[in-house]
Design an enzyme around this catalytic site. Structure first.
Site, PDB file in Angstrom:
ATOM      1  N   SER A  18       0.844  -1.190   0.000  1.00 31.47           N
ATOM      2  CA  SER A  18       0.000   0.000   0.000  1.00 31.47           C
ATOM      3  C   SER A  18       0.879   1.239   0.000  1.00 31.47           C
ATOM      4  O   SER A  18       2.021   1.206   0.465  1.00 31.47           O
ATOM      5  CB  SER A  18      -0.893   0.014   1.247  1.00 31.47           C
ATOM      6  OG  SER A  18      -1.565   1.248   1.387  1.00 31.47           O
ATOM      7  N   TYR A  77      -2.571  -0.447  10.352  1.00 31.88           N
ATOM      8  CA  TYR A  77      -2.670  -0.906   8.960  1.00 31.88           C
ATOM      9  C   TYR A  77      -1.397  -0.552   8.197  1.00 31.88           C
ATOM     10  O   TYR A  77      -0.830  -1.387   7.483  1.00 31.88           O
ATOM     11  CB  TYR A  77      -3.884  -0.272   8.288  1.00 31.88           C
ATOM     12  CG  TYR A  77      -4.012  -0.604   6.820  1.00 31.88           C
ATOM     13  CD1 TYR A  77      -4.549  -1.813   6.408  1.00 31.88           C
ATOM     14  CD2 TYR A  77      -3.593   0.300   5.845  1.00 31.88           C
ATOM     15  CE1 TYR A  77      -4.671  -2.125   5.065  1.00 31.88           C
ATOM     16  CE2 TYR A  77      -3.703   0.007   4.496  1.00 31.88           C
ATOM     17  CZ  TYR A  77      -4.248  -1.205   4.111  1.00 31.88           C
ATOM     18  OH  TYR A  77      -4.346  -1.504   2.764  1.00 31.88           O
TER      19      TYR A  77
END
Length: 320
Positions: free
Chosen positions: A142, A155
């Site tokens: 990500s 995250y």
């Protein structure tokens, strides 16, 4: 079940292929490029939209469970005569909220899914590729793995771990002819938010009540109008990962490259910009905290941030 595989076909195992997600669209795009795809899902009913494609076979696979991973990998190897040419570690879950207030059980679950689950699949599949002296492992990271913004610290930590793990793995597997690719996705419209059921704040034990609007905005950022469609991400990524020598990183999606540029800013500038963008600057005002810097200093920081952002963007445009 045994599948007849042509020499020019690639056998691909993908995790996290439930309808509407990145893995779902990667499976469809890989099949469209002539690959034989085994689409991993925790519940087979979630892959109904894939099963009509003759090149896709749904496989029950829970990446947090050793036995499930071993069974799924064994199934694919038995069906293809011992071949897995590409592994795509896509399965993952979201995590939103103040980092120090998240329950440790939730933190462990996110790491077990986003990072340890990926490592579990690599451990099961990489030896097959190493013995065959060929293969590609694709780990979906990500843009948050480059820069951790407020409210998604856990995250982001899992995705930073994915990036670091992949960097080491890429060099270790290179002598065996195995490629390792990181897909650093930006804001991509998928089902990761739809499947999220955890509370954003513990109303009975939080010091961030006044920041709730900022947290809620961050939570839905990847689903707002104008973000990259999942099918578009797959359309861009698949031809690149199918190359004989794929790139080490594929950074794509809304805000992905600007996030990458922010990584190169001095921390004092980066923190200032992020605090303005994600509400912690306003939270400090709401809490009536004394400002750590004078208005004059703030002005200097703003101008320095603008210069740094311009330089970073220029560098990215010339280097990408």
């Amino acid at each position: 079940m045994t599948v007849t595989i042509a020499k020019d076909e690639r056998v691909v195992l993908i995790t996290g292929c439930s309808a509407g997600g990145i893995g779902h669209h990667l499976a469809l795009e890989l099949a469209a490029h002539g690959c034989r795809v085994f689409a991993g899902v925790r519940t087979l009913s979630k892959a109904q939209t894939l099963v009509d494609n003759p090149r896709i076979k749904a496989v029950e696979l829970d990446i947090t469970d050793d036995a499930s991973v071993d069974a799924a990998v064994a199934y694919v190897l038995a069906a293809t005569g011992g071949r897995i040419d590409m592994l795509v570690n896509n399965a993952g879950i979201h995590c939103v909220g103040p980092t120090v207030e998240l329950p440790l059980s939730q933190v462990q679950q996110v790491f077990n899914t986003n990072f340890i689950g990926m490592a579990r699949l690599c451990r099961a599949v990489a030896p097959v590729m190493m013995d065959c002296r060929q293969g590609t492992i694709v780990n979906v990271g990500s843009a948050s793995g480059y820069v951790a913004t407020p409210w998604v610290g856990i995250y982001a930590a899992t995705k930073a771990a994915v990036h670091a793990y992949s960097d080491s793995l890429r060099v270790e597997l290179a002598p065996f002819g195995v490629n390792v690719v990181v897909v650093a996705a930006g804001c991509v419209k998928s089902n990761i938010v739809d499947n999220y059921s955890e509370p954003l704040l513990d109303d009975n034990n939080t010091r961030y009540t006044m920041a709730r609007p900022a947290i809620e905005e961050k939570f839905g950022l990847s689903q707002v109008e104008g973000v990259t469609p999942t099918s578009q991400l797959a359309h861009v990524v698949v031809p690149k990962i199918l190359r004989c020598s794929p790139p080490a990183y594929i950074t794509y999606g809304t805000l992905s490259k600007s996030t990458w540029c922010v990584y190169f800013m001095p921390p004092v500038i980066r923190d200032y910009l992020l605090s303005r963008r994600y509400g912690t600057h306003q939270l400090a005002k709401d809490l009536q905290s004394p400002s750590p810097s004078s208005p004059a200093t703030n002005s200097v920081i703003v101008w320095a941030a603008l210069v740094a952002a311009a330089l970073g963007t220029t560098y990215a445009l010339f280097m990408l």
